[in-house]
Scaffold this motif. Sequence first.
Motif, PDB file in Angstrom:
ATOM      1  N   THR A   7      -4.980  18.249  -9.272  1.00  0.00           N
ATOM      2  CA  THR A   7      -4.207  17.033  -9.569  1.00  0.00           C
ATOM      3  C   THR A   7      -4.942  15.762  -9.171  1.00  0.00           C
ATOM      4  O   THR A   7      -4.526  14.671  -9.559  1.00  0.00           O
ATOM      5  CB  THR A   7      -2.856  17.064  -8.842  1.00  0.00           C
ATOM      6  OG1 THR A   7      -3.083  17.029  -7.412  1.00  0.00           O
ATOM      7  CG2 THR A   7      -2.062  18.303  -9.192  1.00  0.00           C
ATOM      8  N   GLY A   8      -6.015  15.875  -8.380  1.00  0.00           N
ATOM      9  CA  GLY A   8      -6.714  14.692  -7.894  1.00  0.00           C
ATOM     10  C   GLY A   8      -6.114  14.122  -6.629  1.00  0.00           C
ATOM     11  O   GLY A   8      -6.640  13.154  -6.068  1.00  0.00           O
ATOM     12  N   ILE A   9      -5.003  14.695  -6.150  1.00  0.00           N
ATOM     13  CA  ILE A   9      -4.366  14.244  -4.907  1.00  0.00           C
ATOM     14  C   ILE A   9      -5.033  14.960  -3.739  1.00  0.00           C
ATOM     15  O   ILE A   9      -5.221  16.182  -3.768  1.00  0.00           O
ATOM     16  CB  ILE A   9      -2.855  14.528  -4.927  1.00  0.00           C
ATOM     17  CG1 ILE A   9      -2.195  13.767  -6.085  1.00  0.00           C
ATOM     18  CG2 ILE A   9      -2.199  14.155  -3.611  1.00  0.00           C
ATOM     19  CD1 ILE A   9      -0.742  14.126  -6.310  1.00  0.00           C
ATOM     20  N   THR A  10      -5.379  14.212  -2.704  1.00  0.00           N
ATOM     21  CA  THR A  10      -6.124  14.787  -1.582  1.00  0.00           C
ATOM     22  C   THR A  10      -5.272  15.008  -0.338  1.00  0.00           C
ATOM     23  O   THR A  10      -5.680  15.720   0.562  1.00  0.00           O
ATOM     24  CB  THR A  10      -7.310  13.882  -1.213  1.00  0.00           C
ATOM     25  OG1 THR A  10      -6.810  12.564  -0.908  1.00  0.00           O
ATOM     26  CG2 THR A  10      -8.298  13.782  -2.365  1.00  0.00           C
ATOM     27  N   CYS A  11      -4.105  14.368  -0.262  1.00  0.00           N
ATOM     28  CA  CYS A  11      -3.283  14.481   0.939  1.00  0.00           C
ATOM     29  C   CYS A  11      -1.851  14.060   0.612  1.00  0.00           C
ATOM     30  O   CYS A  11      -1.579  13.487  -0.449  1.00  0.00           O
ATOM     31  CB  CYS A  11      -3.851  13.614   2.071  1.00  0.00           C
ATOM     32  SG  CYS A  11      -4.000  11.874   1.635  1.00  0.00           S
ATOM     33  N   ASN A  12      -0.945  14.318   1.544  1.00  0.00           N
ATOM     34  CA  ASN A  12       0.469  14.007   1.306  1.00  0.00           C
ATOM     35  C   ASN A  12       0.732  12.515   1.124  1.00  0.00           C
ATOM     36  O   ASN A  12       1.649  12.126   0.399  1.00  0.00           O
ATOM     37  CB  ASN A  12       1.323  14.545   2.452  1.00  0.00           C
ATOM     38  CG  ASN A  12       1.470  16.052   2.408  1.00  0.00           C
ATOM     39  OD1 ASN A  12       1.353  16.662   1.347  1.00  0.00           O
ATOM     40  ND2 ASN A  12       1.713  16.665   3.559  1.00  0.00           N
ATOM     41  N   ALA A  13      -0.047  11.680   1.790  1.00  0.00           N
ATOM     42  CA  ALA A  13       0.167  10.235   1.671  1.00  0.00           C
ATOM     43  C   ALA A  13      -0.095   9.742   0.259  1.00  0.00           C
ATOM     44  O   ALA A  13       0.371   8.659  -0.113  1.00  0.00           O
ATOM     45  CB  ALA A  13      -0.717   9.488   2.663  1.00  0.00           C
ATOM     46  N   ARG A  14      -0.845  10.495  -0.548  1.00  0.00           N
ATOM     47  CA  ARG A  14      -1.199  10.075  -1.912  1.00  0.00           C
ATOM     48  C   ARG A  14      -0.366  10.780  -2.981  1.00  0.00           C
ATOM     49  O   ARG A  14      -0.716  10.741  -4.148  1.00  0.00           O
ATOM     50  CB  ARG A  14      -2.689  10.349  -2.173  1.00  0.00           C
ATOM     51  CG  ARG A  14      -3.619   9.777  -1.134  1.00  0.00           C
ATOM     52  CD  ARG A  14      -3.590   8.281  -1.112  1.00  0.00           C
ATOM     53  NE  ARG A  14      -4.214   7.761   0.100  1.00  0.00           N
ATOM     54  CZ  ARG A  14      -3.900   6.625   0.684  1.00  0.00           C
ATOM     55  NH1 ARG A  14      -2.956   5.868   0.163  1.00  0.00           N
ATOM     56  NH2 ARG A  14      -4.511   6.233   1.785  1.00  0.00           N
ATOM     57  N   ILE A  15       0.737  11.422  -2.583  1.00  0.00           N
ATOM     58  CA  ILE A  15       1.582  12.079  -3.582  1.00  0.00           C
ATOM     59  C   ILE A  15       2.116  11.034  -4.558  1.00  0.00           C
ATOM     60  O   ILE A  15       2.663  10.012  -4.165  1.00  0.00           O
ATOM     61  CB  ILE A  15       2.759  12.816  -2.915  1.00  0.00           C
ATOM     62  CG1 ILE A  15       2.250  13.877  -1.936  1.00  0.00           C
ATOM     63  CG2 ILE A  15       3.641  13.472  -3.975  1.00  0.00           C
ATOM     64  CD1 ILE A  15       3.355  14.588  -1.174  1.00  0.00           C
ATOM     65  N   THR A  16       1.944  11.295  -5.837  1.00  0.00           N
ATOM     66  CA  THR A  16       2.404  10.369  -6.866  1.00  0.00           C
ATOM     67  C   THR A  16       3.906  10.554  -7.108  1.00  0.00           C
ATOM     68  O   THR A  16       4.460  11.623  -6.830  1.00  0.00           O
ATOM     69  CB  THR A  16       1.638  10.601  -8.177  1.00  0.00           C
ATOM     70  OG1 THR A  16       1.726  11.997  -8.525  1.00  0.00           O
ATOM     71  CG2 THR A  16       0.174  10.227  -8.014  1.00  0.00           C
ATOM     72  N   PRO A  17       4.579   9.509  -7.623  1.00  0.00           N
ATOM     73  CA  PRO A  17       6.036   9.604  -7.817  1.00  0.00           C
ATOM     74  C   PRO A  17       6.472  10.788  -8.666  1.00  0.00           C
ATOM     75  O   PRO A  17       7.528  11.379  -8.417  1.00  0.00           O
ATOM     76  CB  PRO A  17       6.372   8.270  -8.499  1.00  0.00           C
ATOM     77  CG  PRO A  17       5.312   7.328  -8.036  1.00  0.00           C
ATOM     78  CD  PRO A  17       4.074   8.163  -7.922  1.00  0.00           C
ATOM     79  N   ASP A  18       5.669  11.164  -9.673  1.00  0.00           N
ATOM     80  CA  ASP A  18       6.078  12.254 -10.555  1.00  0.00           C
ATOM     81  C   ASP A  18       6.052  13.616  -9.860  1.00  0.00           C
ATOM     82  O   ASP A  18       6.722  14.560 -10.308  1.00  0.00           O
ATOM     83  CB  ASP A  18       5.190  12.288 -11.806  1.00  0.00           C
ATOM     84  CG  ASP A  18       3.718  12.459 -11.454  1.00  0.00           C
ATOM     85  OD1 ASP A  18       3.268  11.770 -10.513  1.00  0.00           O
ATOM     86  OD2 ASP A  18       3.024  13.250 -12.107  1.00  0.00           O
ATOM     87  N   LEU A  19       5.281  13.721  -8.759  1.00  0.00           N
ATOM     88  CA  LEU A  19       5.186  14.994  -8.036  1.00  0.00           C
ATOM     89  C   LEU A  19       5.946  14.982  -6.716  1.00  0.00           C
ATOM     90  O   LEU A  19       5.985  16.000  -6.020  1.00  0.00           O
ATOM     91  CB  LEU A  19       3.716  15.343  -7.762  1.00  0.00           C
ATOM     92  CG  LEU A  19       2.829  15.656  -8.969  1.00  0.00           C
ATOM     93  CD1 LEU A  19       1.391  15.878  -8.515  1.00  0.00           C
ATOM     94  CD2 LEU A  19       3.340  16.878  -9.709  1.00  0.00           C
ATOM     95  N   LEU A  20       6.540  13.840  -6.367  1.00  0.00           N
ATOM     96  CA  LEU A  20       7.110  13.684  -5.031  1.00  0.00           C
ATOM     97  C   LEU A  20       8.202  14.719  -4.749  1.00  0.00           C
ATOM     98  O   LEU A  20       8.146  15.433  -3.744  1.00  0.00           O
ATOM     99  CB  LEU A  20       7.663  12.266  -4.874  1.00  0.00           C
ATOM    100  CG  LEU A  20       8.220  11.923  -3.490  1.00  0.00           C
ATOM    101  CD1 LEU A  20       7.118  12.033  -2.441  1.00  0.00           C
ATOM    102  CD2 LEU A  20       8.825  10.525  -3.483  1.00  0.00           C
ATOM    103  N   HIS A  21       9.196  14.808  -5.611  1.00  0.00           N
ATOM    104  CA  HIS A  21      10.325  15.706  -5.333  1.00  0.00           C
ATOM    105  C   HIS A  21       9.953  17.169  -5.549  1.00  0.00           C
ATOM    106  O   HIS A  21      10.538  18.053  -4.936  1.00  0.00           O
ATOM    107  CB  HIS A  21      11.511  15.304  -6.195  1.00  0.00           C
ATOM    108  CG  HIS A  21      12.077  13.968  -5.814  1.00  0.00           C
ATOM    109  ND1 HIS A  21      12.822  13.772  -4.672  1.00  0.00           N
ATOM    110  CD2 HIS A  21      11.968  12.743  -6.403  1.00  0.00           C
ATOM    111  CE1 HIS A  21      13.174  12.501  -4.569  1.00  0.00           C
ATOM    112  NE2 HIS A  21      12.659  11.850  -5.615  1.00  0.00           N
TER     113      HIS A  21
END
Length: 510
Positions: free
Chosen positions: A428-442
Amino acid sequence: MVSFLYSLGLHGMNAFLVKVEADLSNGLPSFELVGLPDAAVKESRDRVRSALKNCGFTYPVTKITVNLAPADKRKEGPIYDLPVLAALLYASGQLEGNVGHCAMVGELSLSGEVRPVKGVLPMALAAKEAGITELFVPAENAPEGAVVEGLRVYPVKDVSSLVMHLTGQRLILPCTADPFTGRNTPSLLPDFAEVRGQEAAKRALEIAASGSHNVLLIGPPGSGKSMLAKRVPSILPDMTLDEAITTTQIYSVAGTLPKESTLIWERPFRSPHHTISPAGLSGGGTIVRPGEISLAHNGVLFLDELPEFHRDTMEVLRQPLEDGIVTISRVSGSVTYPSSVMLVAAMNPCPCGYFGHPTRSCVCSSKVVDRYLGKISGPLLDRLDLHVEVPPVEFDVLSSCDKAETSARIRERVNAARERQNQRFRGTGITCNARITPDLLHQACRLSPSAQTLLKTAFERMSLSARAFDRVLKISRTIADLDNSDTIEPRHAAEAVQYRSLDRKYWHNS
């Protein structure tokens, strides 16, 4: 006669291929350098002329025209000295052959030595992408470029060795470099074992390091805020290869990469003084360079005595902290640098430092306290995920001979939590929890029913903003990762919520 070979240029962190064309024609002796060069590029004609003569080659006494294509892109720096010299040698017949498969970069001294340049790693990556198979670079920069697989990087010490290689008299051996060199080198960073007490603050920093969350440490002078912050690098998780490459690119472009180094495997820790300008923090200059927030990419940006920073400097942080990039716009164009940092800020609760102290009286009036705390704007405070109070340490704790937990032990837990995040966000290109995008948050932050109820109550009673609620959710996810739990339970959510309470204690009237 016309000759050409390739070089590379830089625009921010993006490199592009440059075709260096040299033409010798009849006319009065002159040396014209065209293709939108800056002053440093134009001065290369003097360095090239002296280097040719001092290395025993013939300088063409004719009309010389050198074009750097594409002509609509600005060329900056002395990196074109070496390819311009080689193009002249081919155009004048002193060298023969086809060099369309290779590229060159390097600054020349008047005696013909090749000096190091900035940005070799991003240029090497661009060269490989463009189909270049051989890259000639200054010897000091060769290990940096050699980490790019599928590209032969030749270390050039001087003009004579380059010519002997091109003519086949004495070949230069390609540089070989292991990109993982230094990855497991023991660190000499300050250790958390040296910090007495402050277990709650250590726990908060462990959570922050696990998910790359921003932290605000607030407490009286001498309570250990700076000491704690300076030990955060010792518990940061190991860097991935992609993170190491990006970090090294930034330092390469900035010209601060250590000599003959390959990749940076230690996460950056930047601690600018509070007198820094907004441009120093975000980046800028006539030739746009990365600022402190980009130099801290994939690492820690530590702002000590936060209220002492100028207001406009602090406000520069808002957009980069939210987006993970900083865009610097100038008349000549825009440059974007990455700025995915973990911000650690430390401050006193008032100018004298003793507001709320259990044993010492504060000498500041309420208006002075409010004015001091008001230097931190609400939007910036909202972007600081964990608000941590660092109280004074009691004598019994300071004088105790008990051993505190080492950074190595804490880092084991941090690495385990970060590995769970890497598995969760793979691809997904996300490296850590702080960078979770809104579409994947929940999807990523699955709550148990009781945790959902707890967070709903906290949201209503604490009047959290939507951003603050999302950050509480991400912190809860990190705490659950440290607890090896797939679902966020009430204990995880409750701990996350209590890290958002200090702004109600200190900023309720400011």
